[in-house]
Scaffold this motif. Structure first.
Motif, short mmCIF file in Angstrom:
data_model
loop_
_atom_site.label_atom_id
_atom_site.label_comp_id
_atom_site.label_asym_id
_atom_site.label_seq_id
_atom_site.Cartn_x
_atom_site.Cartn_y
_atom_site.Cartn_z
N PRO A 177 0.81 -1.08 -0.09
CA PRO A 177 -0.06 -0.05 0.05
C PRO A 177 0.93 1.30 -0.08
CG PRO A 177 0.12 -0.79 2.06
CD PRO A 177 0.74 -1.93 1.40
N PRO A 178 0.28 2.43 -0.45
CA PRO A 178 0.95 3.65 -0.22
C PRO A 178 1.87 3.88 1.03
CG PRO A 178 -1.04 4.03 -1.27
CD PRO A 178 -0.95 2.53 -0.68
N GLY A 179 3.21 4.38 0.97
CA GLY A 179 3.84 4.62 2.02
C GLY A 179 4.59 3.44 2.69
N GLN A 180 4.35 2.22 2.17
CA GLN A 180 5.25 0.90 2.91
C GLN A 180 6.25 0.69 1.86
OE1 GLN A 180 2.78 -2.20 3.84
NE2 GLN A 180 4.53 -4.02 2.98
N VAL A 181 7.33 0.48 2.51
CA VAL A 181 8.75 0.16 1.75
C VAL A 181 8.55 -1.09 1.52
CG1 VAL A 181 11.13 0.13 2.08
CG2 VAL A 181 10.04 2.13 3.11
N GLY A 182 9.13 -1.31 -0.01
CA GLY A 182 9.48 -2.74 -0.44
C GLY A 182 10.05 -2.87 -1.50
N GLU A 183 10.28 -3.68 -2.37
CA GLU A 183 11.26 -4.02 -3.66
C GLU A 183 10.70 -3.18 -4.71
OE1 GLU A 183 13.41 -7.00 -6.35
OE2 GLU A 183 12.00 -7.60 -4.73
N GLY A 195 7.24 -10.70 -17.73
CA GLY A 195 8.14 -9.30 -18.03
C GLY A 195 8.59 -8.30 -16.64
N TRP A 196 8.35 -8.76 -15.49
CA TRP A 196 8.85 -7.97 -14.26
C TRP A 196 10.19 -8.05 -13.89
CZ3 TRP A 196 5.95 -4.41 -12.31
CH2 TRP A 196 4.37 -4.18 -12.59
N LEU A 197 10.89 -7.17 -13.76
CA LEU A 197 12.19 -6.95 -13.81
C LEU A 197 12.36 -6.72 -12.12
CD1 LEU A 197 15.16 -6.52 -14.24
CD2 LEU A 197 14.90 -4.16 -14.60
N SER A 198 12.95 -7.68 -11.29
CA SER A 198 13.37 -7.44 -9.87
C SER A 198 14.64 -6.66 -9.91
CB SER A 198 13.52 -8.76 -9.41
OG SER A 198 14.00 -8.68 -8.00
N THR A 199 14.42 -5.55 -9.35
CA THR A 199 15.76 -4.39 -8.84
C THR A 199 16.45 -4.82 -7.77
OG1 THR A 199 14.44 -2.72 -7.93
CG2 THR A 199 14.43 -2.90 -10.31
N GLY A 200 15.68 -5.52 -6.87
CA GLY A 200 16.57 -5.48 -5.51
C GLY A 200 16.48 -4.41 -4.81
N ASP A 201 16.16 -3.09 -5.29
CA ASP A 201 16.13 -1.83 -4.66
C ASP A 201 14.66 -1.63 -3.89
OD1 ASP A 201 18.61 -1.10 -5.58
OD2 ASP A 201 17.83 -0.14 -7.41
N LYS A 202 14.95 -0.98 -2.83
CA LYS A 202 13.95 -0.59 -1.61
C LYS A 202 13.58 0.98 -2.12
CE LYS A 202 14.26 -4.44 0.00
NZ LYS A 202 13.49 -5.60 -0.08
N GLY A 203 12.01 0.98 -2.03
CA GLY A 203 11.34 2.21 -2.34
C GLY A 203 9.82 2.18 -1.94
N TYR A 204 9.42 3.35 -1.99
CA TYR A 204 7.89 3.21 -1.71
C TYR A 204 7.04 4.40 -2.80
CZ TYR A 204 8.38 7.65 0.99
OH TYR A 204 8.92 8.87 1.28
N MET A 205 5.92 4.11 -2.65
CA MET A 205 4.83 5.20 -3.47
C MET A 205 3.89 5.69 -2.49
SD MET A 205 2.29 4.17 -6.65
CE MET A 205 0.85 3.58 -5.51
N ASP A 206 3.83 7.22 -2.65
CA ASP A 206 2.84 7.71 -2.01
C ASP A 206 1.41 7.65 -2.60
OD1 ASP A 206 2.50 9.87 -3.94
OD2 ASP A 206 3.83 11.27 -3.01
N GLU A 207 0.54 8.31 -1.92
CA GLU A 207 -0.82 8.18 -2.38
C GLU A 207 -1.13 8.66 -3.45
OE1 GLU A 207 -3.63 7.05 -1.01
OE2 GLU A 207 -2.92 6.66 1.28
N SER A 208 0.01 9.89 -4.23
CA SER A 208 -0.63 10.43 -5.37
C SER A 208 0.49 9.90 -6.62
CB SER A 208 -0.06 11.83 -5.23
OG SER A 208 -0.93 12.50 -4.30
N GLY A 209 0.91 8.65 -6.26
CA GLY A 209 1.51 7.92 -7.44
C GLY A 209 2.97 8.34 -7.42
N TRP A 210 3.52 9.22 -6.80
CA TRP A 210 4.95 9.48 -6.82
C TRP A 210 5.78 8.49 -6.22
CZ3 TRP A 210 6.65 13.66 -9.48
CH2 TRP A 210 5.90 14.78 -9.65
#
Length: 518
Positions: free
Chosen positions: A363-369, A399-414
């Motif tokens: 969900p928005p705000g949660q850190v994952g891959e 066709g999903w590339l696994s980056t291994g990098d961590k990030g998150y998305m906010d409520e507005s799609g950033w």
């Protein structure tokens, strides 16, 4: 439609098609301005440069280079590098650029992995490939004024060839065009296969990202052997019919003078450049320029960004991607709002999502891959060269590339980047595999165990920090460790901080608990 033919933005074009169109539409427009470290300059129109490309291609065909065969090149930024790259594309050969900071052993691994028989290089690598103790190449070609027995001189050789292709080989858009080696989480670098379609797609994507036009001047100091140059500067310039300004090496003292002197409208920067630029004496004229976009990647603080943008009267265009993803899959948009420190929204042709360890969408705000969806061989890499196991681990069947990098998305799609790949270190724009450095450290007879991590560095993003546990009763100094590493690793990979420990913290399965090291 045959294999490799699609109806996306790249269509069925090859690099040869792009060049043919450019020369037809704007033969007398300037394609490249090059400046070396001594201040010497060269200028090439599209038509003149295309002639050089074809002369180089004819030479390579005459040397016996066949479709699908690899041509290696190792040198600093220069016009000849681009000639060879596009010459290989003209004849359906594969271009293999090698990092100019690599040791001979690192270079040999890549040469033998790709079975390259031709090496094009300069005098900096004379001892690598010519003379006693050097590595033998079937065909060795030197740039500049270097003439040595048993090797060819690039300028002398291509001068005798026609400026039109002697043979037009059939090219499929999914044919591999380049192999760019990138450090992974294992000790051996992986060769990212990039197709003609990949490069064409990257060209259109970059042109959209910067709103590039034919009257733009794109200045870069990025190393020519990096994807940052190949896919984010060179190809967008080509498809837009713009002008590329290539500087041999970055100099903090000279960079902004060069930006203003060439009337650059788009430039590339990394955090090390931002920080070293801010250390230079202020010039009352430095805010007077034509720069409208600064493509930026790697982290700086909010205050560093504010100070830099205010001082130099620019704005940063933030983005995120990898060699494997071809383009910047997350980017600030060319128009509209930007939301620092967000790395932007998904670029054209990509889907991006954040997933947890079970593969569920966060969900928005949660850190994952960070996962990226695209088309293999077109918007994503074709795969890792001769490495089906790592390719399958990186890209799912759908066709999903696994980056291994961590990030998150906010409520507005950033989207927001949080952390780098496990076991990866980023130093002044270079990717370093901690495992590779650890393996070298373990070759030292006195070393029992070793662990390497990246730690914050105020100039170069991260420094390489090595923790070493010695064999019982053994001794060795930090200077001796550094000297050993320097004989086996590129300079940027050598640890700058060394700590000797009595023992390592371990996980429940006996592995070193790196998260407890700092």
């Amino acid at each position: 439609m045959g294999e490799g033919q699609m109806t996306d933005i790249a269509g069925n074009q090859s690099i040869r098609d792009l060049w043919t169109d450019c020369v037809r539409l704007r033969p007398n427009n300037v394609f490249l301005r090059y400046q070396d470290s001594a201040g010497n300059r060269a200028v090439y129109t599209y038509a003149r440069f295309f002639g050089k490309i074809n002369q180089t291609a004819n030479m390579l065909m005459d040397l016996g280079v066949k479709p699908g065969e690899c041509v290696a090149m190792q040198c600093d930024n220069c016009a000849e590098f681009i000639m060879v790259q596009f010459a290989c594309a003209q004849i359906d050969a594969i271009f293999v650029p090698l990092n100019a900071q690599q040791t001979l052993l690192e270079s040999i691994y890549m040469i033998e992995k790709t079975q390259a028989k031709v090496m094009i290089t300069n005098r900096d690598f004379l001892e690598y490939y010519h003379g006693e103790g050097s590595y033998h190449m079937d065909t060795l070609i030197f740039l500049g004024d270097l003439h040595v027995p048993g090797a060819l001189n690039f300028c002398d050789e291509i001068a005798g060839y026609a400026k039109v292709l002697n043979e037009e080989r059939l090219i499929d858009p999914l044919d591999t065009c380049e192999i760019l080696f990138t450090s992974g989480t294992t000790s051996d670098p992986k060769g990212v296969e990039i197709t003609h379609a990949n490069l064409v797609y990257g060209a259109y994507m970059g042109a959209w990202e910067f709103s590039l036009r034919s009257d733009d001047v794109f200045l870069t100091t990025m190393p020519v052997f990096h994807s940052n140059f190949q896919l984010s500067a060179l190809m967008p310039v080509l498809v837009a019919g713009a002008q590329l300004v290539l500087i041999q090496k970055y100099s903090a003292r000279r960079f902004w003078v060069q930006v203003r002197d060439y009337a650059a409208t788009v430039i590339q920067m990394v955090s090390m450049m931002v920080r070293t630029m801010m250390l230079q004496p202020e010039d009352p004229c430095e805010r007077e320029h034509y720069v409208r976009e600064v493509q930026y990647y790697l982290p700086i603080s909010d205050q560093e960004k504010i100070d830099f943008e205010q001082r130099f009267n620019v704005r940063l265009l933030n983005c995120y991607g990898s060699t494997e993803s071809i383009s910047w899959v997350l980017t600030d948009l060319p128009v509209g709002p930007r939301n620092w420190p967000s790395v932007g929204r998904p670029a054209l042709g990509y889907e991006v999502k954040i997933v947890d360890e079970q593969g569920n969408t966060c969900p928005p705000g949660q850190v994952g891959e960070i996962l990226v969806h695209g088309q293999v061989g077109r918007t994503l890499m074709k795969g890792y060269y001769h490495d089906p196991e790592n390719t399958a681990a990186a890209i799912s069947p759908d066709g999903w590339l696994s980056t291994g990098d961590k990030g998150y998305m906010d409520e507005s799609g950033w989207f927001y980047f949080v952390d780098r790949k496990s076991n990866m270190i980023k130093r002044a724009g270079e990717n370093i595999s901690a495992s590779e450095v650890e393996n070298v450290l373990r070759e030292i007879p006195q070393v029992a165990e070793a662990a390497v991590i990246g730690v914050p560095d105020p100039i170069r993003d991260q420094a390489v920090k090595a923790f070493i546990q010695l064999e019982e009763g053994c001794q060795i100094t930090s200077d001796q460790v550094v000297a050993f590493c320097e004989s086996r690793l590129a300079t940027f990979k050598v640890p700058s901080i060394i700590v000797f420990v009595d023992e390592f913290p371990k996980t429940s399965v006996g592995k070193i608990a790196k998260k407890l090291l700092s």
